[in-house]
Design an enzyme around this catalytic site. Sequence first.
Site, short mmCIF file in Angstrom:
data_model
loop_
_atom_site.label_atom_id
_atom_site.label_comp_id
_atom_site.label_asym_id
_atom_site.label_seq_id
_atom_site.Cartn_x
_atom_site.Cartn_y
_atom_site.Cartn_z
N LYS A 223 4.40 5.49 -4.42
CA LYS A 223 4.47 6.99 -4.38
C LYS A 223 3.96 7.97 -5.46
O LYS A 223 3.89 7.19 -6.68
CB LYS A 223 5.88 7.35 -3.91
CG LYS A 223 6.35 6.99 -2.54
CD LYS A 223 7.53 7.67 -1.85
CE LYS A 223 7.47 7.37 -0.44
NZ LYS A 223 8.79 7.47 0.29
N ARG A 257 11.95 -0.48 1.07
CA ARG A 257 10.84 -0.25 2.00
C ARG A 257 9.53 -0.33 1.25
O ARG A 257 9.54 0.47 -0.01
CB ARG A 257 10.93 1.04 2.63
CG ARG A 257 9.89 1.21 3.68
CD ARG A 257 10.00 2.60 4.31
NE ARG A 257 8.99 2.85 5.23
CZ ARG A 257 7.78 3.52 4.96
NH1 ARG A 257 7.33 3.73 3.79
NH2 ARG A 257 6.83 3.35 6.07
#
Length: 286
Positions: A223, A257
Amino acid sequence: MRWRARTYDYVFPGKTLVMGVVNVTPDSFSDGGKYLEPSAAVAHGIELAGEGADILDIGGESTRPGAPAVPEEEEVRRVIPVIEALRRRVGIPISVDTRKPEVARAAITAGASIVNDIGGRSDDREMWGLVRDTGVGYVCMHMQGEPATMQDNPSYEDVVAEVREWFVKRLGAMVRAGLSEKQVVLDVGIGFGKRLEHNLKLLRAIDYFNVSNRPIMVGVSRKSFIGKVLGADTPDRLPGSLACACWAVSKGVAMIRTHDVAATVHAVRMTEHLLGRNTDGGVGSS
Ligand code: HH2
């Protein structure tokens, strides 16, 4: 604490679950277009299962900042053949990453055991009714705003307190809608309507979010907040992603995740051993 997802029954603390991401999209932020063809997506899912994923998360809509919404029929067209094929080919539960009840319904019919809902809508009657009636696992993720605009000006007075309070309200509403708390996993939604400092505060306080003793899931993989801290482009964010995953494991997070399953499984197992945790048991299927 237990987490029930259709025929799967997990007990935490136990082995940290690694959820491998399969994005059947042309535009996901880190792997858009790589697995848009069903055959490529299925092959990737099989590869991630072989690398040790505990769950596969299949998504047909990018939710990166600024992403346009995908029509329901198109999302169904992308994910259902992949779920049907993976259901037959891998022995691990399949999750569908969707905000739309009709996509979730089709995915459950195709064999999905978990709905990973990044929606955060105020009216969830349809989605929650479906989750209640089918007994699937449900990931409840926090997001401020909508993907198209969520990074324009995210603002909180106290991000940690506000996200926790949101979980308290959502869980209460879910229980009133007839869901069992045991179906629910909570996710603070790293990068979903959050600035760098919000993401860092949420991760620092990550063990504070186990409202009603629910397991916590974290999605940090590749991210942009990692890129901001390290000055790293998307392909170079694996070390930062692993550092965040290990931190989360040390704080008792139940599920990670990730796009990079093999590396994450190793990092997570090593962290568990350093913490002296027994990771042999804790996961069952009926
Ligand atoms: N992050 C993404 C998508 N789904 N679901 C949960 N529960 N938590 C997350 O942090 C999360 C999520 C974004 O990652 P990715 O799927 O790779 O990107 P895109 O939305 O561009 O497809």
